[in-house]
Scaffold this motif. Structure first.
Motif, PDB file in Angstrom:
ATOM      1  N   GLY A  87       0.822  -1.199   0.000  1.00 32.89           N
ATOM      2  CA  GLY A  87       0.000   0.000   0.000  1.00 32.89           C
ATOM      3  C   GLY A  87       0.856   1.248   0.000  1.00 32.89           C
ATOM      4  O   GLY A  87       0.690   2.136  -0.829  1.00 32.89           O
ATOM      5  N   THR A 114      -7.182   3.421   4.118  1.00 34.32           N
ATOM      6  CA  THR A 114      -5.920   3.077   3.477  1.00 34.32           C
ATOM      7  C   THR A 114      -4.896   4.194   3.668  1.00 34.32           C
ATOM      8  O   THR A 114      -3.738   3.952   4.017  1.00 34.32           O
ATOM      9  CB  THR A 114      -6.134   2.854   1.973  1.00 34.32           C
ATOM     10  OG1 THR A 114      -7.225   1.959   1.797  1.00 34.32           O
ATOM     11  CG2 THR A 114      -4.884   2.268   1.328  1.00 34.32           C
ATOM     12  N   ALA A 117      -3.730   4.482   7.227  1.00 32.79           N
ATOM     13  CA  ALA A 117      -2.846   3.397   7.654  1.00 32.79           C
ATOM     14  C   ALA A 117      -1.391   3.742   7.359  1.00 32.79           C
ATOM     15  O   ALA A 117      -0.477   3.204   7.972  1.00 32.79           O
ATOM     16  CB  ALA A 117      -3.237   2.092   6.971  1.00 32.79           C
ATOM     17  N   HIS A 118      -1.167   4.636   6.386  1.00 34.65           N
ATOM     18  CA  HIS A 118       0.210   4.885   5.941  1.00 34.65           C
ATOM     19  C   HIS A 118       0.664   6.331   6.093  1.00 34.65           C
ATOM     20  O   HIS A 118       1.847   6.602   6.145  1.00 34.65           O
ATOM     21  CB  HIS A 118       0.355   4.479   4.472  1.00 34.65           C
ATOM     22  CG  HIS A 118       0.037   3.036   4.229  1.00 34.65           C
ATOM     23  ND1 HIS A 118       0.797   2.023   4.734  1.00 34.65           N
ATOM     24  CD2 HIS A 118      -0.959   2.444   3.538  1.00 34.65           C
ATOM     25  CE1 HIS A 118       0.294   0.857   4.360  1.00 34.65           C
ATOM     26  NE2 HIS A 118      -0.778   1.088   3.639  1.00 34.65           N
TER      27      HIS A 118
ATOM     28  N   ALA C 225      -3.385  -6.241   0.712  1.00 35.89           N
ATOM     29  CA  ALA C 225      -2.488  -5.612  -0.256  1.00 35.89           C
ATOM     30  C   ALA C 225      -2.427  -4.105  -0.051  1.00 35.89           C
ATOM     31  O   ALA C 225      -1.477  -3.457  -0.462  1.00 35.89           O
ATOM     32  CB  ALA C 225      -2.953  -5.933  -1.674  1.00 35.89           C
ATOM     33  N   ARG C 226      -3.467  -3.545   0.584  1.00 32.78           N
ATOM     34  CA  ARG C 226      -3.443  -2.113   0.856  1.00 32.78           C
ATOM     35  C   ARG C 226      -2.664  -1.812   2.131  1.00 32.78           C
ATOM     36  O   ARG C 226      -2.536  -0.655   2.521  1.00 32.78           O
ATOM     37  CB  ARG C 226      -4.883  -1.598   1.028  1.00 32.78           C
ATOM     38  CG  ARG C 226      -5.619  -1.479  -0.285  1.00 32.78           C
ATOM     39  CD  ARG C 226      -6.920  -0.742  -0.090  1.00 32.78           C
ATOM     40  NE  ARG C 226      -7.998  -1.604   0.361  1.00 32.78           N
ATOM     41  CZ  ARG C 226      -8.951  -1.220   1.200  1.00 32.78           C
ATOM     42  NH1 ARG C 226      -8.953  -0.018   1.700  1.00 32.78           N
ATOM     43  NH2 ARG C 226      -9.904  -2.055   1.544  1.00 32.78           N
ATOM     44  N   GLY C 227      -2.200  -2.849   2.828  1.00 30.68           N
ATOM     45  CA  GLY C 227      -1.372  -2.638   4.010  1.00 30.68           C
ATOM     46  C   GLY C 227      -2.161  -2.289   5.250  1.00 30.68           C
ATOM     47  O   GLY C 227      -1.621  -1.696   6.170  1.00 30.68           O
ATOM     48  N   LEU C 228      -3.442  -2.677   5.297  1.00 35.83           N
ATOM     49  CA  LEU C 228      -4.201  -2.427   6.518  1.00 35.83           C
ATOM     50  C   LEU C 228      -3.703  -3.363   7.615  1.00 35.83           C
ATOM     51  O   LEU C 228      -3.139  -4.410   7.342  1.00 35.83           O
ATOM     52  CB  LEU C 228      -5.697  -2.665   6.267  1.00 35.83           C
ATOM     53  CG  LEU C 228      -6.317  -1.831   5.167  1.00 35.83           C
ATOM     54  CD1 LEU C 228      -7.806  -2.074   5.101  1.00 35.83           C
ATOM     55  CD2 LEU C 228      -6.054  -0.349   5.390  1.00 35.83           C
TER      56      LEU C 228
END
Lengths: 323, 299, 322
Positions: A87, A114, A117-118, C225-228
């Motif tokens: 992501g 999303t 989260a980053h 895949a989105r990194g959650l």
């Protein structure tokens, strides 16, 4: 190099022995570059993408080789570390937009979570950016549609949302696995154009996995051709399309109907790709190859310089030879 | 390769061999089945023969006297023999009920899925209505109504059949739904269309083309239903509305033993209970294994 | 929303009508209510009088209409066995069953659902494997066998808890509650556990299966895949999607609890509706059977309506259709 894959090997243990799904796969992607990956279904192209984002379906596992992102190995990272890369550094686009979005959350919520989260964003900032992203991917009336649920969008619109989700944390690389296969033909070109434009604007590299040579020819800078779990040819897209060096690639190109002239009959490659448990020794393509000779049946060719591309074919092991 | 060799090489056999739970439960199930089927020859006493039962033998504790390993009940019947004969009835009712519900479910499911339209809508609506009620309640109600509606002497004659019918009818919707779902998928596949094009009749297509493809899931449900049917029968008999006293099942034995639980003669109820649980558990474990083996994706 | 409720109610009506018809048929064609109500030495004239009085000389649909009318008012006549109004009998027994069912349902949901989610997420841990094996034993253990075992251990051997009855009850208006006295609560423990265990193990297995199903979907893979974070994926995305089928399962479980209350009440001689029903079946006491049948159908219809409503709240796809 942004991404370097070296000698990647993926195995599936089964009751009748270990299947090697990917074997000695090596390639690299430069920042901002679009690498196309083509091949028949089962050749291992989607699996290569899954291995890079660390989402191989169990019991599949990386059994050898390494994957480096900006020089740092990412194939053996602990789960929590890998999560920060997914992501944020490497985005993903899946094949079927109808099933990749959570049906119970609004698209806005999925975008916001999303990004949050980053990136250190407040709720209001994230929402503002989410609207911006929806506008960027061409969703009309984004400010209202942000609170809509996935089922309220058409397939093409949903894939636009998926693209926004893949790009919203501003990754350096996007792995796009057959992003247009499930869509109407009329929409495919729009989605590809969108992907291409955004990648250029964001300086995002794309690994574009598809079985559609047309999409590759139009989009990719370089192309890798996969066959039976290996890359058999890789090079700049023009050279691979016009002057394929591997007999398989040549056959693949000849089977695409040309637009500029009429042909009596399209070429085809006889036979079919071997199953993973029955890959012949030597060159995996040798049973179907029109140029096969003794060496092909006993020794496996590695990628070697051939014309403007690299091809895994013994025909190029002789000085001055070409297919 | 002949059939035996092919079976021994199959994934199903392999997954059976390598699963200790499956092998163990198959062994237990086999012991239960053999004990039940061969009861008239293996049991130390014939508990169905009233002449051989002596009140003097009543309330023997277990593990004290040869020939009365598991003790005796209030009437002087050997508990081990009673379990073997009771298991016979339980197994008979269970298997018949499952066969009945499977035949009904598969037939109706195939019909609904293949014909579609009004028939489909009607059958599935019926299934929906019945599924509003738990299967056990349906069995109990059907059994209770039959008990009240039939004249006593008629009911006594066909009591076993009534129980089989009540249990069988309580589980058909589940099978019918599964079969209908698979049929809908199969119906539109090319080989079925091809069979239609060359003019095969509907019945023929269903029997030869669609049926074999829906058998896997049906086998799984039927196995799990067998465990359920045995429990349901035992529960009905425990409540005193199941099989007739002349043909006692494990549930009947437990019902009898329940009266002596407080007075210390625990073995009359507990041993049949253990036998019942062993039987059902082994069947359920087998069903569970079968489901996983036929659906490797689910692991 | 209102339209949704009304349409569901309309769909439930045929179910209730069918059940009413069955109950009515029981009344009309099974046994002889006149004989049951008259004394041995009644004359033929008495008999005909009674037939007219009961309306048994009218066509069946008139009788059915009257039956439905009476049923709606809770009027089912006299119990053949106990010679008391059925409605009074049921009102007397209902609190016992409802309190038992409520406690069992609370245990089932509060323990079973979290266990199912846990074993679904950590499907490969040894705790999950152990729980699953134990749960299969639970599913294979008939309710009455479990009840007996509990009685044997906790009532006969240890003498901690009573083996039958409700203990002392407190009268709250027409509702007699066992939840307010120590002996009432003690009496409730064993029956509630007995009733809950089977449903609890079943719901654990079903929730686990649903959870696994959801965890395999593309949108969960995409969420990864989105990194959650795992927490947000497991307890947000996956759990919410699991909730939709779990609501159905929970509804069915509630139905199962009411059905199996019959067995539990028999084992523990719990003075509830189920025990009453079984005694009525044994004695062919048609009015009680018919009333129980109708009442329980009504309960199931209400449960299903509740399930549909919850669906409606959880799943936006349903909301959008309206």
């Amino acid at each position: 190099m942004l991404l370097e894959v070296k000698d990647l090997r993926v195995e599936f243990p089964t009751r009748r022995g270990v299947l090697t799904a990917l074997n000695g796969v090596s390639f690299s992607i430069a920042p901002g570059e679009v690498l196309g990956v083509v091949g028949e279904s089962g050749a291992g192209k989607s699996m290569t993408g899954a291995a890079i984002i660390g989402l191989l379906e169990p019991p599949g596992r990386i059994a050898g080789g390494e994957i480096r992102l900006e020089g740092r190995r990412i194939d053996n990272l602990p789960l929590a570390e890998m999560r920060k890369i997914r992501g944020k550094r490497i985005g993903a686009i899946f094949q079927d937009p109808l099933t990749t979005l959570n049906p119970l959350y609004t698209v806005g919520r999925q975008l916001v979570e999303t990004m949050q989260a980053h990136l250190p964003l407040s709720d209001a900032e994230a929402r503002q950016r989410a609207i911006g992203w929806l506008e960027q991917v061409g969703i009309p009336a984004a400010a209202q549609r942000i609170d809509a649920y996935p089922h309220q969008f058409s397939g093409g619109m949903r894939q636009r949302v998926v693209i926004a989700l893949a790009l919203c944390a501003e990754p350096q690389l996007v792995v796009a696995d057959e992003p247009t296969t499930a869509l109407d033909v009329s929409i495919q070109a729009q989605i590809i154009a969108l992907l291409k434009r955004l990648a250029r604007e964001q300086r995002t590299a794309i690994m574009l996995v598809t079985h559609d040579m047309g999409v590759i020819a139009e989009t990719a800078d370089r192309v890798a051709v996969m066959y039976a779990g290996r890359i058999i040819e890789i090079g700049p897209v023009r050279d691979v399309v016009r002057h394929a060096q591997h007999p398989y690639t040549a056959g693949l190109m000849a089977s695409i109907p040309p637009l500029d002239r009429k042909v009596e009959r399209l070429a085809q490659i006889d036979g079919s790709m071997p199953r993973l448990n029955a890959i012949p020794p030597g060159c995996p393509f040798s049973p179907r190859c029109p140029h096969v000779f003794e060496r092909c049946r006993v020794a496996r060719p590695e990628l070697m310089p051939a014309g403007a591309t690299d091809a895994a074919c013994w025909l190029h092991d002789q000085p001055g030879a070409s297919a | 390769m002949n059939r035996v060799a092919r079976f021994l090489d199959s994934d199903l056999w392999w997954s059976f061999r390598t699963s200790p739970v499956a092998v163990a439960s198959a062994l237990v199930a086999l012991v239960c089945i053999l004990g039940a089927v061969l009861a008239p020859w293996l049991a130390p006493h014939n508990v169905l023969d009233l002449a051989s039962v002596d009140l003097m033998d009543a309330f023997k504790p277990p593990f004290t006297e040869a020939g009365w390993t598991l003790g005796s009940d209030d009437q002087g019947r050997d508990v081990l023999s009673a379990i073997m004969f009771g298991g016979r009835t339980s197994l008979l009712v269970g298997i018949c009920a499952v066969l009945f519900s499977t035949v009904v479910g598969v037939t109706l499911g195939l019909t609904a899925g293949y014909l579609g339209g009004t028939v489909d809508a009607l059958l599935m609506r019926m299934a929906d209505v019945q599924l509003t009620f738990p299967a056990f309640l349906v069995a109990l109600l059907v059994d209770g109504i039959a008990r009240a509606a039939l004249p006593q002497e008629v009911h006594e004659r066909i009591a076993l059949g009534v129980v089989v019918f009540a249990i069988g009818i309580s589980t058909w919707p589940q099978i019918a739904r599964t079969v209908r779902g698979s049929t809908l998928v199969e119906r539109n596949k090319e080989y079925v269309l091809a069979a239609r094009v060359i003019g095969l009749g509907n019945l023929r297509i269903m029997a030869t083309h669609v049926l074999p493809n829906v058998l896997g899931p049906v086998l799984v449900i039927a196995t799990l239903n067998l465990g359920l049917a045995i429990i349901t029968e035992a529960t009905l008999s425990f409540l005193g509305v199941g099989v007739p006293p002349t043909q006692p099942s494990l549930g009947t034995l437990i019902r009898i033993g329940n009266d002596f639980l407080m007075s210390g003669e625990w073995w009359i109820a507990i041993f049949p209970g253990i036998a019942l649980v062993a039987m059902v558990l082994s069947v359920n474990l087998l069903g569970d294994w079968l489901r996983d083996a036929l659906n490797p994706r689910l692991r | 929303m209102v339209a949704f409720v009304i349409s569901r109610l309309l769909q439930a009506l045929p179910v209730l009508l069918v059940v009413a018809l069955i109950s009515f048929a029981l009344f009309t064609f099974v046994g002889d209510p006149v004989a049951a109500m008259l004394s041995q030495d009644a004359s033929l004239a008495d008999r005909e009088n009674l037939i007219r009085l009961l309306g048994l000389d009218q066509p069946w649909y008139v009788q059915f209409w009257k039956f439905v009318g009476n049923a709606v008012q809770g009027e089912f006549g006299l119990s053949y066995r106990l010679s008391r109004p059925v409605s009074a009998l049921i009102a007397e027994r209902a609190p016992a069953t409802l309190e038992l069912a409520f406690c069992a349902a609370a245990m089932t949901l509060c323990i079973g659902v979290p266990l199912g989610i846990f074993t679904g997420i950590y499907k490969d841990s040894w705790v999950s494997r152990l729980l699953l094996t134990v749960s299969l034993v639970g599913v294979s253990l008939p309710i009455f066998v479990l009840g007996m075992l509990l009685i044997l251990v906790f009532a006969v051997h240890l003498g901690w808890l009573p083996s039958f009855g409700r203990g002392e009850t407190v009268q709250l208006g027409w509702w007699s509650s066992g939840l307010l006295t120590v002996s009432g609560l003690k009496a409730l423990i064993l029956p509630a556990i007995t009733l809950a265990v089977f449903q609890l193990t079943l719901i654990t297995r079903l929730v686990r299966a649903e959870m696994l199903e959801v965890l395999r979907t593309d949108y969960i893979k995409f969420a990864r895949a989105r990194g959650l974070s795992n927490r947000s994926i497991n307890f947000g995305h996956a759990l919410k999607n699991t909730l939709v089928p779990v609501i159905t399962i929970a509804g069915l479980q509630l139905g199962g609890i009411i059905a199996f209350a019959i067995v539990t009440e028999t084992v523990f001689q719990w003075p509830g509706m189920g025990f009453l029903f079984i005694q009525s079946v044994g004695a062919a006491d048609i009015p009680v059977m018919a009333a129980y049948l109708l009442l329980i159908s009504l309960v199931f219809v209400v449960i299903n309506l509740g399930v549909d409503l919850l669906y409606y709240l959880v799943d936006p796809r349903l909301r959008a259709q309206r």
